[in-house]
Scaffold this motif. Structure first.
Motif, PDB file in Angstrom:
ATOM      1  N   SER A  23      14.316   8.005  43.105  1.00 37.48           N
ATOM      2  CA  SER A  23      13.819   6.992  43.449  1.00 37.48           C
ATOM      3  C   SER A  23      13.054   7.184  44.978  1.00 37.48           C
ATOM      4  CB  SER A  23      14.876   5.761  43.747  1.00 37.48           C
ATOM      5  OG  SER A  23      14.273   4.644  43.770  1.00 37.48           O
ATOM      6  N   GLU A 499      18.080   0.305  50.593  1.00 37.53           N
ATOM      7  CA  GLU A 499      19.482  -0.116  49.949  1.00 37.53           C
ATOM      8  C   GLU A 499      19.430  -1.262  49.121  1.00 37.53           C
ATOM      9  OE1 GLU A 499      23.811   1.302  51.424  1.00 37.53           O
ATOM     10  OE2 GLU A 499      23.363  -0.701  52.349  1.00 37.53           O
ATOM     11  N   ASP A 500      18.663  -2.232  49.408  1.00 40.29           N
ATOM     12  CA  ASP A 500      18.786  -3.422  48.649  1.00 40.29           C
ATOM     13  C   ASP A 500      17.931  -3.094  47.493  1.00 40.29           C
ATOM     14  OD1 ASP A 500      19.840  -4.972  50.510  1.00 40.29           O
ATOM     15  OD2 ASP A 500      17.802  -5.926  51.349  1.00 40.29           O
ATOM     16  N   GLN A 501      17.050  -2.038  47.622  1.00 43.25           N
ATOM     17  CA  GLN A 501      16.292  -1.797  46.071  1.00 43.25           C
ATOM     18  C   GLN A 501      17.078  -1.039  45.204  1.00 43.25           C
ATOM     19  OE1 GLN A 501      12.293  -2.304  48.736  1.00 43.25           O
ATOM     20  NE2 GLN A 501      11.765  -1.422  46.442  1.00 43.25           N
ATOM     21  N   VAL A 502      17.818   0.113  45.893  1.00 48.58           N
ATOM     22  CA  VAL A 502      18.234   1.083  44.691  1.00 48.58           C
ATOM     23  C   VAL A 502      19.788   0.845  44.455  1.00 48.58           C
ATOM     24  CG1 VAL A 502      16.661   3.119  45.379  1.00 48.58           C
ATOM     25  CG2 VAL A 502      18.695   2.844  46.615  1.00 48.58           C
ATOM     26  N   GLY A 503      20.209  -0.052  45.374  1.00 49.97           N
ATOM     27  CA  GLY A 503      21.846  -0.482  45.376  1.00 49.97           C
ATOM     28  C   GLY A 503      22.390   0.699  46.058  1.00 49.97           C
ATOM     29  N   LYS A 504      23.726   0.175  46.295  1.00 55.14           N
ATOM     30  CA  LYS A 504      24.810   0.876  47.081  1.00 55.14           C
ATOM     31  C   LYS A 504      25.177   2.219  46.055  1.00 55.14           C
ATOM     32  CE  LYS A 504      27.103  -1.764  50.308  1.00 55.14           C
ATOM     33  NZ  LYS A 504      26.232  -1.692  51.398  1.00 55.14           N
ATOM     34  N   ARG A 505      25.181   3.516  46.662  1.00 51.14           N
ATOM     35  CA  ARG A 505      25.845   4.589  45.885  1.00 51.14           C
ATOM     36  C   ARG A 505      27.073   4.836  46.565  1.00 51.14           C
ATOM     37  NH1 ARG A 505      21.742   8.937  47.739  1.00 51.14           N
ATOM     38  NH2 ARG A 505      21.894   9.954  45.664  1.00 51.14           N
ATOM     39  N   ASP A 506      27.818   5.196  45.370  1.00 49.63           N
ATOM     40  CA  ASP A 506      29.506   5.254  45.971  1.00 49.63           C
ATOM     41  C   ASP A 506      29.618   6.695  46.600  1.00 49.63           C
ATOM     42  OD1 ASP A 506      30.717   3.236  45.188  1.00 49.63           O
ATOM     43  OD2 ASP A 506      31.156   3.715  43.102  1.00 49.63           O
TER      44      ASP A 506
END
Ligand SMILES: [Zn+2]
Length: 897
Positions: A23, A499-506
């Protein structure tokens, strides 16, 4: 263009080939001074917001433009600049989620930023203080340390000035003191700060003494400075044996040398006073120096700063005698003149020293006390440093730079006196000036801005609108603060929208990689880290990035920085499209530009010029020729691979080399060493392919039967080469790789439109045969010796091409060399590209010329003899293998039939 974006594209494309889900959301810094000044000037749109360095000199002189007009004009400039940059990124083939890009002036970006700010407010990390800050008169704004650069050769006017001691205090009765003629001698390199003098500091640990001068009375100085000072004092000056402990001065006072109407000022003890320079007595202006400010604050002495935004004296300075004069220029001179006329100037000189400058305007800054907003960094410093421990830094030297910047900062001045930015959402009580800045009220402000847009902060007529109901009180009036945030705060919070766009990554940071110039350790890398740590709720906060990669800057051929004044700026568009004079500046295309960037060690400063571009152009040409050869010879291939065991040793060796080079290039990509990847690829192209494999298999390709095992074996190898070669070069020159793919897709993978869909190609384990590598090292030696003998024959005009010759290799009977060579007997002539090669144990007697070379393999001597080929030239394949002149050889005969 030649900045972080090209290396970024190479990395992303490589990751895509490795089957990673990538991304890349491109972003643009749009706020800040350079664009605001362009908007004010109505000039050309700046190329880059983040680290562009425009020269701005007269912008400050323009008449005042209302903030909303400034903002509208700046937004237009930023939009135009982004559109241009996006177009050029597309032009040189950068892959990105363009439709999802962010601009720091997008409302959603700004709201996210305000949210980060709110979290910091809630944690008590944001405060306001009236204290000296770095102030740029040329930009008319406060600056953070990160926006300074130091000029080593700054020249200041240094003066020694006497301050008449008018209240002796404990000096009363000290031996040798003449109470009517005593002055404290001070030294300063900023005479303009003398009108703001509030105290004189001494070191309580040091001893002081007095000297008698013929024309300036008695002077008080530190004993330790006496020797250095004497040459500067008037002729006839005499020393005394009086020794005064510093603490004696505690109850003394002096009269301001330029303003006798001012009540006497105190002497203060200060540990910052040293005996390294000056007189051991320090002129203290708390409005214009950090140490002065701290020394005075603890004693309740007022911070006085009679200087305005433009760096000019206000009417408060010396009761209006200096109003409107620039403190750095005519104001400074005027102060020196006044010192002379009051007869308090003992000595003046020009003093060269290191001095901070505004990194954008390249003009000196001043220290000036103003009320500013700060972020407290002391509380997050340790977390920030700990977070850096798990970050990979490339090159590693970046770690110490970034760590040093984080360590050295206690606070971050985040307010700017500009209109083009994100407002600090604060309201002030009109009567008390008390600030209203709470998370509750920020929520209220944000709810309005979310609905009406950021401009509402400037366009709303009623300040009360921004006060949350719970803070409204009868009879209380509020006014908005019109300061904006430091642009480093803007860019630093980009992890939020991403982060809003790709989402949180564990368990992983928001971004795998931050890539920017090596000047960003103090800028973006730092502000990203600090804002991320500050806004984090985690017990062990992490950095927003796993890896920080920095690039150097582009230099010309003579390693000079590019500058318009030298005229050595290379425009990437001119490289791609050519200049106005195509003879002088030919069109080189995007591949040359990209391969040049890739071939440079971009983590350091890199150079560019005609010569370097010439080499790169040649490299691109070779790559094109190679691809054309591969495609041309695979044209009629049926796609049926010949099994590895059926291949000749030459073919197997080609696959062995391919597997080596594939691993080498892959490792280089993994380590971001694109210059090494490029170098490996080019050297493989030249040495392995062009000068060896392609050369030795031409005969099989062109003369063997189209469907023969021999020819299909070569095609099998060429297929593997094409597949790996395309993958290896596609991150570097993707447009070309895709063009080849379009022509090769039916051979390699008919179901796919793009090399990036099918990915990297790992080579096969069975190809990696260590014994073959060893054997071919020896065969290369034999080939070299034969080549030398052929070369001699050519020089002596016996032959024109190697095909006119045949080779005899004479070895000792039963030797290891004999066994070794016999193993490859069938392929030797192919390897030498001669019309025959025999292994004998005794030199054959033959007519005609001979050229010889000896070499050693496996401890045995080998004699390589080259002589005229014994047969005739085959008219079809040109190998000297025909029985009669004008005929064709056996092989060709069977093919033709
Ligand atoms: Zn032939």
């Amino acid at each position: 263009m030649m900045d972080h974006r090209m290396p970024t594209d190479i990395i992303l494309r490589y990751r895509i080939l490795q089957r990673d889900r990538v991304s890349f959301i491109p972003g643009w810094d749009c706020h800040g001074l350079p664009i605001e000044l362009k908007a004010l000037q109505g000039g050309e749109a700046p190329v880059k917001g983040k680290n562009g360095s425009q020269t701005i000199s007269d912008a400050a002189a323009k008449p005042k433009m209302p903030p909303l007009e400034i903002r509208a004009a700046a937004r237009k400039w930023a939009d135009d600049a982004v559109a241009k940059q996006m177009a050029s990124m597309r032009e040189w083939g950068a892959m990105a989620e363009y439709q999802n890009h962010y601009r720091t002036m997008h409302l959603r970006y700004e709201l996210n930023q305000l949210d980060v700010f709110k979290k910091m407010v809630k944690k008590g990390l944001i405060y306001r203080q009236f204290k000296p800050v770095y102030w740029s008169p040329s930009s008319k704004t406060a600056l953070a340390e990160a926006e300074l650069e130091y000029n080593e050769d700054h020249k200041s006017k240094a003066v020694y000035v006497k301050f008449p001691v008018t209240q002796l205090g404990d000096l009363e009765g000290v031996d040798g003191i003449n109470k009517d003629a005593l002055s404290a001698l001070i030294w300063t390199t900023t005479p303009w700060t003398l009108p703001s003098n509030q105290a004189v500091a001494f070191n309580p640990e040091m001893d002081y003494t007095v000297v008698n001068t013929p024309s300036h009375g008695q002077l008080l100085v530190a004993e330790a400075r006496l020797e250095a000072l004497l040459p500067l004092l008037p002729e006839g000056t005499t020393t005394t044996s009086t020794s005064i402990p510093g603490t004696t001065l505690l109850r003394s006072a002096y009269t301001h040398p330029l303003l006798s109407s001012k009540p006497p000022s105190p002497f203060l003890s200060g540990d910052h006073v040293t005996s390294d320079s000056g007189t051991g007595l320090v002129h203290t202006a708390p409005g214009h120096g950090m140490e002065d400010y701290l020394a005075c604050r603890s004693r309740g002495i007022e911070t006085f700063s009679p200087v305005d935004d433009e760096g000019k004296f206000t009417s408060e300075a010396l009761d209006g005698q200096l109003t409107g004069m620039s403190v750095q220029y005519e104001g400074n001179k005027a102060v020196v003149e006044m010192l002379k006329s009051k007869d308090v100037l003992l000595h003046e000189s020009t003093y060269k020293h290191k001095y901070p400058y505004d990194w954008r305007t390249k003009q000196p800054i001043i220290l000036r006390a103003t009320a500013q907003w700060f972020a407290d960094l002391t509380g997050i410093k340790n977390d920030s440093l700990n977070a850096l421990d798990s970050v990979q830094m490339i090159p590693e030297v970046g770690r110490s730079r970034l760590t040093a910047f984080v360590k050295s900062r206690a606070e971050w001045c985040i307010s700017r006196q500009r209109a083009w930015g994100v407002p600090i959402p604060v309201l002030y009580n009109v009567e008390t000036d008390e600030a209203l800045l709470t998370d509750t009220n920020i929520d209220h402000v944000v709810s309005i801005l979310k609905e009406k847009g950021m401009d509402a902060w400037w366009s709303e007529t009623d300040d009360e609108v921004f006060v949350a109901p719970e803070y409204r009180k009868e009879g209380q009036k509020w006014r908005r603060g019109y300061e904006t945030m430091d642009v480093w705060f803007d860019s630093g919070t980009s992890w939020g929208v991403v982060e809003d766009q790709v989402g949180k990554r564990d368990g992983k940071p928001v971004a795998d990689l931050y890539l920017e110039g090596s000047d960003q350790h103090r800028g973006w890398f730092q502000s990203s880290l600090l804002t991320h740590i500050a806004a984090s709720d985690a017990t062990t906060p992490v950095a927003p990035f796993s890896t920080v990669l920095t690039h150097g800057f582009v230099l010309d051929q003579k390693n000079r920085k590019m500058s318009k004044s030298i005229g050595n700026v290379v425009d990437p568009n001119v490289i791609i499209k050519g200049g106005t004079d195509k003879n002088k500046e030919p069109r080189l295309g995007v591949d040359v530009l990209r391969l040049w960037v890739a071939s440079s060690e971009f983590t350091k400063d890199i150079s560019i010029g005609k010569e370097i571009l010439g080499h790169v152009t040649e490299g691109v040409r070779k790559i094109r020729t190679t691809a054309r050869f591969l495609l041309g010879n695979l044209n009629d291939w049926d796609g049926k691979e010949v099994a590895y065991d059926e291949l000749t040793s030459i073919d197997k060796f080609a696959l062995l080399r391919l597997s080596k080079i594939e691993k080498e290039i892959r490792e280089n990509y993994e380590q971001f060493a694109f210059n090494k990847a490029t170098h490996s690829l080019l050297s493989y192209t030249n040495a392995d392919l062009s000068a060896f494999y392609f050369d030795v298999v031409k005969d099989r390709l062109y003369a063997d039967a189209p469907n023969s095992l021999s020819r299909r074996s070569v095609q099998t190898v060429l297929y593997h080469i094409l597949r790996v070669y395309l993958a290896a070069l596609s991150p570097l020159i993707p447009t070309f790789a895709e063009e080849v793919w379009a022509n090769a897709g039916n051979i390699i993978n008919p179901d796919s439109n793009s090399i990036f869909q099918v990915g990297w190609c790992e080579t096969r384990k069975e190809w990696d045969v260590a014994s073959l590598a060893k054997d071919y090292e020896m065969l290369a030696d034999v080939r070299t010796s034969v080549g030398l003998a052929v070369e001699k024959a050519r020089k002596n005009k016996h032959i024109r091409t190697a095909l006119q010759a045949e080779v005899e290799l004479v070895v000792e009977n039963g030797s290891q060399a004999e066994t070794f060579l016999k193993k490859y007997a069938d392929e030797l002539s192919c390897l030498f590209i001669t019309s025959g090669a025999n292994i004998t144990t005794e030199l054959k007697h033959a007519e005609g010329w001979e050229e010889k070379e000896t070499l050693n393999i496996l401890g045995n001597q080998v004699l390589a003899v080259v002589r005229q080929a014994s047969r005739e030239k085959c008219v079809r394949c040109w190998v000297y293998s025909a029985e009669s002149e004008g005929g064709i050889c056996k092989r060709c005969n069977s093919v033709v039939r």
